[in-house]
Scaffold this motif. Structure first.
Motif, PDB file in Angstrom:
ATOM      1  N   VAL A   1       0.832  -1.213   0.000  1.00 14.52           N
ATOM      2  CA  VAL A   1       0.000   0.000   0.000  1.00 14.52           C
ATOM      3  C   VAL A   1       0.864   1.259   0.000  1.00 14.52           C
ATOM      4  N   ALA A   2       1.862   1.301   0.876  1.00 16.58           N
ATOM      5  CA  ALA A   2       2.710   2.486   0.982  1.00 16.58           C
ATOM      6  C   ALA A   2       3.904   2.348   0.048  1.00 16.58           C
ATOM      7  N   LYS A   3       4.133   3.395  -0.735  1.00 13.46           N
ATOM      8  CA  LYS A   3       5.263   3.419  -1.663  1.00 13.46           C
ATOM      9  C   LYS A   3       5.936   4.784  -1.576  1.00 13.46           C
ATOM     10  N   TYR A   4       7.232   4.782  -1.652  1.00 16.71           N
ATOM     11  CA  TYR A   4       8.001   6.019  -1.617  1.00 16.71           C
ATOM     12  C   TYR A   4       9.033   5.994  -2.742  1.00 16.71           C
ATOM     13  N   TYR A   5       9.315   7.175  -3.273  1.00 19.27           N
ATOM     14  CA  TYR A   5      10.256   7.293  -4.373  1.00 19.27           C
ATOM     15  C   TYR A   5      11.200   8.470  -4.145  1.00 19.27           C
ATOM     16  N   ALA A   6      12.402   8.327  -4.635  1.00 23.15           N
ATOM     17  CA  ALA A   6      13.306   9.474  -4.693  1.00 23.15           C
ATOM     18  C   ALA A   6      12.743  10.462  -5.703  1.00 23.15           C
ATOM     19  N   ASP A   7      12.977  11.731  -5.449  1.00 21.73           N
ATOM     20  CA  ASP A   7      12.454  12.757  -6.355  1.00 21.73           C
ATOM     21  C   ASP A   7      12.954  12.560  -7.783  1.00 21.73           C
ATOM     22  N   SER A   8      14.158  12.055  -7.914  1.00 23.56           N
ATOM     23  CA  SER A   8      14.771  11.917  -9.233  1.00 23.56           C
ATOM     24  C   SER A   8      14.099  10.864 -10.104  1.00 23.56           C
ATOM     25  N   VAL A   9      13.317   9.980  -9.509  1.00 23.92           N
ATOM     26  CA  VAL A   9      12.678   8.915 -10.292  1.00 23.92           C
ATOM     27  C   VAL A   9      11.166   8.978 -10.234  1.00 23.92           C
ATOM     28  N   LYS A  10      10.631   9.876  -9.438  1.00 23.11           N
ATOM     29  CA  LYS A  10       9.177   9.970  -9.272  1.00 23.11           C
ATOM     30  C   LYS A  10       8.513  10.227 -10.615  1.00 23.11           C
ATOM     31  N   GLY A  11       7.475   9.464 -10.892  1.00 25.32           N
ATOM     32  CA  GLY A  11       6.765   9.612 -12.154  1.00 25.32           C
ATOM     33  C   GLY A  11       7.327   8.777 -13.289  1.00 25.32           C
ATOM     34  N   ARG A  12       8.509   8.226 -13.089  1.00 25.83           N
ATOM     35  CA  ARG A  12       9.132   7.391 -14.131  1.00 25.83           C
ATOM     36  C   ARG A  12       9.284   5.936 -13.676  1.00 25.83           C
ATOM     37  N   PHE A  13       9.541   5.736 -12.399  1.00 27.02           N
ATOM     38  CA  PHE A  13       9.747   4.399 -11.858  1.00 27.02           C
ATOM     39  C   PHE A  13       8.535   3.996 -11.025  1.00 27.02           C
ATOM     40  N   THR A  14       8.244   2.698 -11.022  1.00 25.40           N
ATOM     41  CA  THR A  14       7.158   2.150 -10.206  1.00 25.40           C
ATOM     42  C   THR A  14       7.643   0.903  -9.490  1.00 25.40           C
ATOM     43  N   ILE A  15       7.486   0.900  -8.175  1.00 25.74           N
ATOM     44  CA  ILE A  15       7.848  -0.278  -7.390  1.00 25.74           C
ATOM     45  C   ILE A  15       6.582  -1.076  -7.099  1.00 25.74           C
ATOM     46  N   SER A  16       6.707  -2.395  -7.130  1.00 24.30           N
ATOM     47  CA  SER A  16       5.574  -3.265  -6.817  1.00 24.30           C
ATOM     48  C   SER A  16       6.121  -4.555  -6.217  1.00 24.30           C
ATOM     49  N   ARG A  17       5.220  -5.355  -5.672  1.00 22.92           N
ATOM     50  CA  ARG A  17       5.655  -6.613  -5.083  1.00 22.92           C
ATOM     51  C   ARG A  17       4.568  -7.654  -5.255  1.00 22.92           C
ATOM     52  N   ASP A  18       4.999  -8.910  -5.254  1.00 21.04           N
ATOM     53  CA  ASP A  18       4.086 -10.051  -5.297  1.00 21.04           C
ATOM     54  C   ASP A  18       4.490 -10.956  -4.143  1.00 21.04           C
ATOM     55  N   ASN A  19       3.743 -10.901  -3.063  1.00 18.79           N
ATOM     56  CA  ASN A  19       4.115 -11.670  -1.879  1.00 18.79           C
ATOM     57  C   ASN A  19       3.986 -13.180  -2.105  1.00 18.79           C
ATOM     58  N   ALA A  20       3.132 -13.574  -3.013  1.00 14.65           N
ATOM     59  CA  ALA A  20       2.996 -14.999  -3.315  1.00 14.65           C
ATOM     60  C   ALA A  20       4.242 -15.548  -4.008  1.00 14.65           C
ATOM     61  N   LYS A  21       4.943 -14.656  -4.707  1.00  9.52           N
ATOM     62  CA  LYS A  21       6.158 -15.062  -5.431  1.00  9.52           C
ATOM     63  C   LYS A  21       7.428 -14.601  -4.727  1.00  9.52           C
ATOM     64  N   ASN A  22       7.281 -13.971  -3.565  1.00 10.44           N
ATOM     65  CA  ASN A  22       8.454 -13.469  -2.819  1.00 10.44           C
ATOM     66  C   ASN A  22       9.336 -12.588  -3.699  1.00 10.44           C
ATOM     67  N   THR A  23       8.707 -11.734  -4.466  1.00 11.24           N
ATOM     68  CA  THR A  23       9.446 -10.933  -5.451  1.00 11.24           C
ATOM     69  C   THR A  23       9.001  -9.480  -5.403  1.00 11.24           C
ATOM     70  N   VAL A  24       9.981  -8.605  -5.520  1.00  7.70           N
ATOM     71  CA  VAL A  24       9.724  -7.176  -5.653  1.00  7.70           C
ATOM     72  C   VAL A  24      10.234  -6.733  -7.021  1.00  7.70           C
ATOM     73  N   TYR A  25       9.541  -5.778  -7.614  1.00  9.71           N
ATOM     74  CA  TYR A  25       9.863  -5.321  -8.960  1.00  9.71           C
ATOM     75  C   TYR A  25      10.130  -3.823  -8.969  1.00  9.71           C
ATOM     76  N   LEU A  26      10.882  -3.397  -9.965  1.00  8.84           N
ATOM     77  CA  LEU A  26      11.061  -1.975 -10.218  1.00  8.84           C
ATOM     78  C   LEU A  26      10.908  -1.760 -11.720  1.00  8.84           C
ATOM     79  N   GLN A  27       9.781  -1.181 -12.104  1.00 12.36           N
ATOM     80  CA  GLN A  27       9.553  -0.836 -13.504  1.00 12.36           C
ATOM     81  C   GLN A  27      10.142   0.542 -13.746  1.00 12.36           C
ATOM     82  N   MET A  28      11.057   0.617 -14.693  1.00  9.90           N
ATOM     83  CA  MET A  28      11.761   1.867 -14.962  1.00  9.90           C
ATOM     84  C   MET A  28      11.452   2.304 -16.390  1.00  9.90           C
ATOM     85  N   ASN A  29      10.776   3.435 -16.503  1.00  5.37           N
ATOM     86  CA  ASN A  29      10.414   3.992 -17.803  1.00  5.37           C
ATOM     87  C   ASN A  29      11.134   5.319 -18.016  1.00  5.37           C
TER      88      ASN A  29
END
Length: 123
Positions: A55-83
């Motif tokens: 639910v809570a997500k935080y970003y550095a100002d330098s990547v805000k609006g371009r990067f998205t962090i997400s996670r899948d607890n069922a897969k024990n994996t965190v992602y970083l989508q970088m556009n």
């Protein structure tokens, strides 16, 4: 505990990459997860963090609006989508697990670090 990061590579400016970090031997859903990066000759810096629930997500100002962090607890994996990648995003990217998302954001040393994955953005 192992945090295995993957997905780095070479991309042109304006392109996208998706980083993944798979955790093992960790009660993944108990931890906030974060991404940090270290460019050559610079200190490691915070990029993004996500709470155990996602639910809570935080970003550095330098990547805000371009990067998205997400996670899948069922897969024990965190992602970083970088556009919209920029040459200044070039760095080794590390995932980390901490006892809270705010501790990751505020600079408290994470409990666990993964190995890095290199992202190179060409101009």
């Amino acid at each position: 505990v192992q945090l295995q990061a993957s997905g780095g590579g070479l991309v042109q400016a304006g392109g996208s990459l998706r980083l993944s970090c798979a955790a093992s031997e960790l009660t993944f859903s108990n931890y906030g997860m974060g991404w940090f990066r270290q460019a050559l000759g610079k200190q490691r810096e915070f990029v993004a963090a996500i709470s155990w629930s996602g639910v809570a997500k935080y970003y550095a100002d330098s990547v805000k609006g371009r990067f998205t962090i997400s996670r899948d607890n069922a897969k024990n994996t965190v992602y970083l989508q970088m556009n919209s990648l920029k040459p200044e995003d070039t760095a080794v990217y590390y995932c980390a697990a901490g006892d809270s998302v705010s501790s990751l954001r505020d600079g408290t040393a994470p409990d666990y670090w993964g190995q890095g994955t290199l992202v190179t953005v060409s101009s």
